[in-house]
Design an enzyme around this catalytic site. Structure first.
Site, PDB file in Angstrom:
ATOM      1  N   THR A 159      32.813  42.184  29.633  1.00  0.00           N
ATOM      2  CA  THR A 159      31.656  41.882  30.464  1.00  0.00           C
ATOM      3  C   THR A 159      31.952  42.272  31.908  1.00  0.00           C
ATOM      4  O   THR A 159      33.075  42.683  32.237  1.00  0.00           O
ATOM      5  CB  THR A 159      31.304  40.395  30.375  1.00  0.00           C
ATOM      6  OG1 THR A 159      32.469  39.616  30.704  1.00  0.00           O
ATOM      7  CG2 THR A 159      30.842  40.033  28.969  1.00  0.00           C
ATOM      8  N   TYR A 160      30.950  42.126  32.773  1.00  0.00           N
ATOM      9  CA  TYR A 160      31.073  42.570  34.170  1.00  0.00           C
ATOM     10  C   TYR A 160      32.248  41.888  34.854  1.00  0.00           C
ATOM     11  O   TYR A 160      32.428  40.672  34.737  1.00  0.00           O
ATOM     12  CB  TYR A 160      29.780  42.272  34.917  1.00  0.00           C
ATOM     13  CG  TYR A 160      29.690  42.953  36.258  1.00  0.00           C
ATOM     14  CD1 TYR A 160      29.814  44.336  36.367  1.00  0.00           C
ATOM     15  CD2 TYR A 160      29.459  42.225  37.412  1.00  0.00           C
ATOM     16  CE1 TYR A 160      29.729  44.974  37.591  1.00  0.00           C
ATOM     17  CE2 TYR A 160      29.352  42.844  38.648  1.00  0.00           C
ATOM     18  CZ  TYR A 160      29.494  44.218  38.733  1.00  0.00           C
ATOM     19  OH  TYR A 160      29.398  44.850  39.952  1.00  0.00           O
ATOM     20  N   MET A 161      33.050  42.689  35.555  1.00  0.00           N
ATOM     21  CA  MET A 161      34.338  42.190  36.056  1.00  0.00           C
ATOM     22  C   MET A 161      34.284  41.723  37.513  1.00  0.00           C
ATOM     23  O   MET A 161      35.324  41.392  38.082  1.00  0.00           O
ATOM     24  CB  MET A 161      35.430  43.250  35.879  1.00  0.00           C
ATOM     25  CG  MET A 161      35.233  44.513  36.673  1.00  0.00           C
ATOM     26  SD  MET A 161      33.953  45.552  35.978  1.00  0.00           S
ATOM     27  CE  MET A 161      33.662  46.637  37.345  1.00  0.00           C
TER      28      MET A 161
END
Length: 539
Positions: A159-161
């Site tokens: 997922t978005y980091m």
């Protein structure tokens, strides 16, 4: 806009005063201040001597089990042993004493898993376990997020980091719980899915989840051939941390034993034994500092008399606070409510690229330039360099994002105060820089004149530190290196004697490329000035 108002107006003022390209920033300068303040704590620290005494004891059983206990109380008070003389005064009593078990307290300790990664904790753990810099961590994470080719299909693996929220989507938790039950058994699945709250001082950005695998069914080993080595290692770290966060605590049996040595002295031994691994079956967190080792104690009973095998006095000295590492500096910024997940890696890169901070044995130390920039900014921009003020600005930005505060009014109120501080700093900056430049240098250095032409010497700073240069430059190119003020050197091995950069004032370095040589500015890549070697003295 706020960051540009600060950086674009302070940076030119700083550069024109110190006479080299420099930068300042709303969060960048706070990061520098944290490093500088910590270094000053270390320099001001005075170590204090103290001693501990351990006893190696043995049970009077057929097995003769051995263990160690530490002196815990003397006449009911904490040991106050500050010298060898203090220790020697009681060693005789301890050597003759009878050692008897007075209390055995058994219990249990639960060690909870850590939340799934957010940006700061991912950077910290990747630094500890994988020796990756925050910049490299984010570069690799970006590739995992954007997608990897798996058998002809491009798949985003995480997922978005860039997030500071540890929340997890219910469907991801459900998938993880099913996987854990199948892999380790139902006892490794908590009764209810765990929930985690953001610890950062600022409001978490709830639009994003924690950093987790998009599917736990994509085991790291199964897709290893599709990943580079560094991608595999980081994905494995994220995958394991997420699974661990959805598992139950590890459980230890603990025991604390108090042992009387005569009437005045009390020793204490502690031990633990893992009885249920819980999340430790998949993941063990890294530590910034070494944890104290624990021992497994034999079964002791109250009233049991023990044999003393030997006493182990040991000298210690109190230690200064450690220098920041990149992960611990990010942790400090986050704890103070300064910065955003998307900015941490770039902040750490900038303060190092600008020559304000260097890495020494993995830890961050300010350079002379870093001290000077920080001190000059603290004196001229009190609010911008105040950690609490900067954290308050972050809170206002959160309120703008939430629609609770109008950004025009917020920016207007900020700029009204900042513009006054900026106008004041334009007149005060040269004097502030001068004070910071001369800090710690004795009067003998201040009064030196050029031995070649007799003109006054001017104090300057480069990436390599402070130095004196002749005010008669370029006619006279004399320099005096002040890297060690107590032992200034007229020539540093890496530098061309007397050669100063006409663009930024730094010293010129003799650069060798193949069979040729030329002079290049020591401040490269900030300053890319070069020129041929013309002096026979340099050749």
């Amino acid at each position: 806009v706020l960051d540009r108002l600060v950086g674009y107006q302070i940076s030119p003022l700083l550069s024109s005063t110190i006479r080299r390209p420099l930068s300042a920033g709303r969060v960048q300068s706070i990061a520098l201040r944290l490093v500088v303040d910590r270094e000053r704590e270390i320099l001001a620290f005075v170590p204090e001597e103290y001693w501990t005494i351990e006893a190696e004891l043995e049970r009077r059983t057929a097995e003769r089990e051995r263990f160690r206990a530490r002196l815990f109380r003397i006449a009911g008070k904490d040991p106050d042993l500050h010298s060898k003389a203090d220790v020697d005064a009681i060693l005789g009593d301890l050597q003759k004493a009878t050692y008897t078990v007075k209390r055995v307290q058994e219990g249990q300790r639960r060690r909870n898993p850590q939340p799934p990664f957010i940006t700061s904790t991912l950077q910290a753990e990747a630094g500890r376990k994988l020796r990756l810099s925050p910049r490299n961590t984010m570069r690799i994470a970006q590739a995992l997020y954007e997608g990897i080719d798996l058998a002809g299909e491009r798949v985003g693996l995480i997922t978005y980091m860039r997030t500071d929220s540890p929340q997890v989507a219910p469907e991801a938790q459900a998938e993880a719980r099913a996987y854990i039950a199948d892999k380790w058994g139902k006892e490794y699945v908590p009764a209810t899915p765990p929930t985690y709250r953001a610890k950062a001082a600022q409001q978490a950005q709830e639009a994003h989840e924690a950093i987790r695998p998009t599917s736990v069914l994509r085991e790291p080993e199964a897709i290893r051939t599709h990943l580079t080595q560094e991608q595999y290692r980081l994905y494995d770290l994220i995958w394991r941390r997420f699974l661990a966060s959805q598992m139950p605590p590890a459980v230890y049996d603990t025991v604390t034993v108090d042992i009387a040595a005569g009437e005045r002295y009390l020793f204490r031994a502690t031990g633990q034994r893992l009885i249920f691994p819980g999340y430790l079956a998949v993941y063990i967190e890294g530590q910034d500092e070494a944890e104290e080792e624990t021992q497994e104690l034999p079964p002791l009973t109250v009233g049991e008399v023990l044999n003393l095998l030997r006493l182990l006095p040991e000298q210690h000295f109190t230690q200064p606070p450690p220098r920041y590492t990149e992960p611990t500096l990010i942790k400090a910024l986050e704890a103070n409510g300064v910065g955003r997940p998307s900015t941490y890696a770039s902040i750490l890169s900038v303060i190092q690229d600008r020559g304000y901070v260097v890495r020494e044995k993995g830890r961050l130390a300010p350079t002379d330039l870093g001290f000077i920039v920080c001190d000059a900014l603290v004196e001229t921009f009190t609010d911008i360099m105040d950690i609490g003020y900067t954290a308050e600005m972050e809170d206002r930005l959160d309120r703008v994002a939430a629609g609770a505060l109008a950004y025009r009014g917020m920016l207007g109120a900020f700029y009204e105060g900042f513009s006054k501080e900026l106008a004041s700093a334009e007149g005060r900056m040269p004097e502030a820089v001068s004070r910071a430049l001369w800090a710690g240098l004795g009067e003998e250095i201040r009064t030196r004149t050029c031995p070649q032409c007799g003109r006054p010497l001017e104090l300057r700073v480069s990436d390599a530190g402070r130095f004196l240069g002749c005010t008669g430059y370029p006619e006279c190119r004399y320099t005096l290196d002040l890297a060690d003020p107590a032992n200034p050197q007229e020539k540093a091995e890496a530098f061309a004697p007397g050669e100063v950069c006409e663009q930024c004032g730094g010293r010129m370095v003799i650069v060798t490329r193949g069979k040729g040589q030329f002079l290049g500015c020591e401040n490269y890549p900030t300053c890319k000035n070069t020129r041929p070697i013309l002096s026979d003295k340099i050749k």
